[in-house]
Design a protein around this motif. Structure first.
Motif, PDB file in Angstrom:
ATOM      1  N   GLU A 148       0.830  -1.201   0.000  1.00  0.00           N
ATOM      2  CA  GLU A 148       0.000   0.000   0.000  1.00  0.00           C
ATOM      3  C   GLU A 148       0.870   1.260   0.000  1.00  0.00           C
ATOM      4  O   GLU A 148       0.623   2.199  -0.761  1.00  0.00           O
ATOM      5  CB  GLU A 148      -0.941   0.007   1.200  1.00  0.00           C
ATOM      6  N   ARG A 149       1.912   1.281   0.827  1.00  0.00           N
ATOM      7  CA  ARG A 149       2.815   2.434   0.861  1.00  0.00           C
ATOM      8  C   ARG A 149       3.468   2.659  -0.495  1.00  0.00           C
ATOM      9  O   ARG A 149       3.544   3.783  -0.985  1.00  0.00           O
ATOM     10  CB  ARG A 149       3.876   2.262   1.950  1.00  0.00           C
ATOM     11  N   TYR A 150       3.923   1.575  -1.118  1.00  0.00           N
ATOM     12  CA  TYR A 150       4.584   1.681  -2.422  1.00  0.00           C
ATOM     13  C   TYR A 150       3.638   2.283  -3.466  1.00  0.00           C
ATOM     14  O   TYR A 150       3.992   3.232  -4.173  1.00  0.00           O
ATOM     15  CB  TYR A 150       5.072   0.294  -2.880  1.00  0.00           C
ATOM     16  N   TYR A 151       2.432   1.743  -3.549  1.00  0.00           N
ATOM     17  CA  TYR A 151       1.495   2.213  -4.572  1.00  0.00           C
ATOM     18  C   TYR A 151       0.923   3.598  -4.244  1.00  0.00           C
ATOM     19  O   TYR A 151       0.599   4.364  -5.157  1.00  0.00           O
ATOM     20  CB  TYR A 151       0.387   1.187  -4.810  1.00  0.00           C
ATOM     21  N   LEU A 152       0.822   3.940  -2.960  1.00  0.00           N
ATOM     22  CA  LEU A 152       0.394   5.293  -2.604  1.00  0.00           C
ATOM     23  C   LEU A 152       1.450   6.320  -3.007  1.00  0.00           C
ATOM     24  O   LEU A 152       1.115   7.401  -3.497  1.00  0.00           O
ATOM     25  CB  LEU A 152       0.098   5.399  -1.108  1.00  0.00           C
ATOM     26  N   ARG A 153       2.732   5.978  -2.818  1.00  0.00           N
ATOM     27  CA  ARG A 153       3.806   6.891  -3.273  1.00  0.00           C
ATOM     28  C   ARG A 153       3.728   7.074  -4.783  1.00  0.00           C
ATOM     29  O   ARG A 153       3.841   8.181  -5.296  1.00  0.00           O
ATOM     30  CB  ARG A 153       5.178   6.352  -2.856  1.00  0.00           C
ATOM     31  N   HIS A 172       1.091   6.722  -6.659  1.00  0.00           N
ATOM     32  CA  HIS A 172      -0.140   7.489  -6.911  1.00  0.00           C
ATOM     33  C   HIS A 172       0.096   8.980  -6.624  1.00  0.00           C
ATOM     34  O   HIS A 172      -0.296   9.843  -7.405  1.00  0.00           O
ATOM     35  CB  HIS A 172      -1.257   6.928  -6.031  1.00  0.00           C
ATOM     36  N   ASN A 173       0.771   9.267  -5.517  1.00  0.00           N
ATOM     37  CA  ASN A 173       1.063  10.655  -5.164  1.00  0.00           C
ATOM     38  C   ASN A 173       1.961  11.320  -6.204  1.00  0.00           C
ATOM     39  O   ASN A 173       1.734  12.477  -6.570  1.00  0.00           O
ATOM     40  CB  ASN A 173       1.710  10.745  -3.781  1.00  0.00           C
ATOM     41  N   ARG A 174       2.980  10.606  -6.683  1.00  0.00           N
ATOM     42  CA  ARG A 174       3.863  11.169  -7.726  1.00  0.00           C
ATOM     43  C   ARG A 174       3.062  11.495  -8.979  1.00  0.00           C
ATOM     44  O   ARG A 174       3.252  12.544  -9.603  1.00  0.00           O
ATOM     45  CB  ARG A 174       4.998  10.194  -8.057  1.00  0.00           C
ATOM     46  N   LYS A 175       2.151  10.615  -9.342  1.00  0.00           N
ATOM     47  CA  LYS A 175       1.322  10.837 -10.528  1.00  0.00           C
ATOM     48  C   LYS A 175       0.423  12.063 -10.337  1.00  0.00           C
ATOM     49  O   LYS A 175       0.274  12.881 -11.245  1.00  0.00           O
ATOM     50  CB  LYS A 175       0.484   9.599 -10.800  1.00  0.00           C
ATOM     51  N   LEU A 176      -0.161  12.192  -9.147  1.00  0.00           N
ATOM     52  CA  LEU A 176      -1.022  13.338  -8.868  1.00  0.00           C
ATOM     53  C   LEU A 176      -0.239  14.646  -8.884  1.00  0.00           C
ATOM     54  O   LEU A 176      -0.707  15.660  -9.415  1.00  0.00           O
ATOM     55  CB  LEU A 176      -1.737  13.168  -7.527  1.00  0.00           C
ATOM     56  N   VAL A 177       0.972  14.634  -8.328  1.00  0.00           N
ATOM     57  CA  VAL A 177       1.807  15.834  -8.321  1.00  0.00           C
ATOM     58  C   VAL A 177       2.180  16.211  -9.753  1.00  0.00           C
ATOM     59  O   VAL A 177       2.121  17.387 -10.134  1.00  0.00           O
ATOM     60  CB  VAL A 177       3.070  15.639  -7.442  1.00  0.00           C
ATOM     61  N   LYS A 178       2.542  15.222 -10.566  1.00  0.00           N
ATOM     62  CA  LYS A 178       2.897  15.500 -11.961  1.00  0.00           C
ATOM     63  C   LYS A 178       1.691  16.085 -12.712  1.00  0.00           C
ATOM     64  O   LYS A 178       1.821  17.036 -13.472  1.00  0.00           O
ATOM     65  CB  LYS A 178       3.388  14.230 -12.650  1.00  0.00           C
TER      66      LYS A 178
END
Length: 194
Positions: free
Chosen positions: A143-148, A150-156
């Motif tokens: 979950e931590r890996y995929y949330l990171r 997901h967060n990178r994608k949202l920031v981009k």
């Protein structure tokens, strides 16, 4: 009076967020034949809006992942952040079946994952299980890996949107300057004519 051993389930309302009309019609037909009422939204933005409007009558949300505008990961994350949606299961119904796609969906806020193409014989029972409380889990490390991710994608995506907004703002400022110059030139021409 003896009680019937087969209990009738109450009518269930499901929101299916799907941009492909053929996929929606197939799922709707299967679910309607099983006694479900199926609402539709054609993209993530419309889906979030309709889910909020219909929140009190929804028993489940089916979410395609590959949606225009706001994708299914973003829509699931958005919905799970809104009060009242923690108890409404969000199920990814998607053709994304590569390694990690199930975990990616669950990390983004989905409570379950059903790959396309669906099995018309199994699909209604899968839906009933999620309505009755079934929830899929992933390991905390996954979950931590995929949330990171997901967060990178949202920031981009946010950076891209801000860049586009800045370009639009610059274009508007340039047009305003040209309009002002046009007004000044028209004023000078008027004075010269006088």
């Amino acid at each position: 009076v003896e009680e019937s051993s087969t209990e009738m389930e109450p009518s269930r309302s499901i929101l299916y967020i799907e941009d492909n009309p053929a996929n929606f019609r197939l799922a709707e037909r299967i679910l309607r034949d099983e006694g479900f009422q199926v609402l539709h939204a054609g993209d993530g933005f419309e889906g979030v809006k309709k889910a909020i409007e219909e929140r009190d009558r929804l028993d489940l949300i089916l979410m395609d992942i590959n949606l225009p505008g706001m994708d299914g990961y973003e829509a699931a994350t958005k919905l799970k952040a809104i009060a009242g949606f923690e108890t409404i299961p969000i199920i990814a119904l998607t053709a994304n079946t590569l390694k990690g796609d199930r975990k990616r969906s669950l990390a983004a806020g989905c409570d379950g994952y059903i790959p396309k193409p669906i099995s018309i014989h199994v699909f209604p029972e899968q839906i009933r299980q999620y309505i009755r409380g079934k929830r899929e889990q992933i390991r905390a490390s996954d979950e931590r890996y995929y949330l990171r991710e997901h967060n990178r994608k949202l920031v981009k995506r946010l950076e891209t949107s801000l860049g586009e907004l800045q370009l639009t703002h610059e274009r508007i400022r340039h047009k305003d300057k040209l309009a002002s110059l046009g007004e000044i030139a028209a004023g000078i021409a008027h004075e010269l004519n006088n």
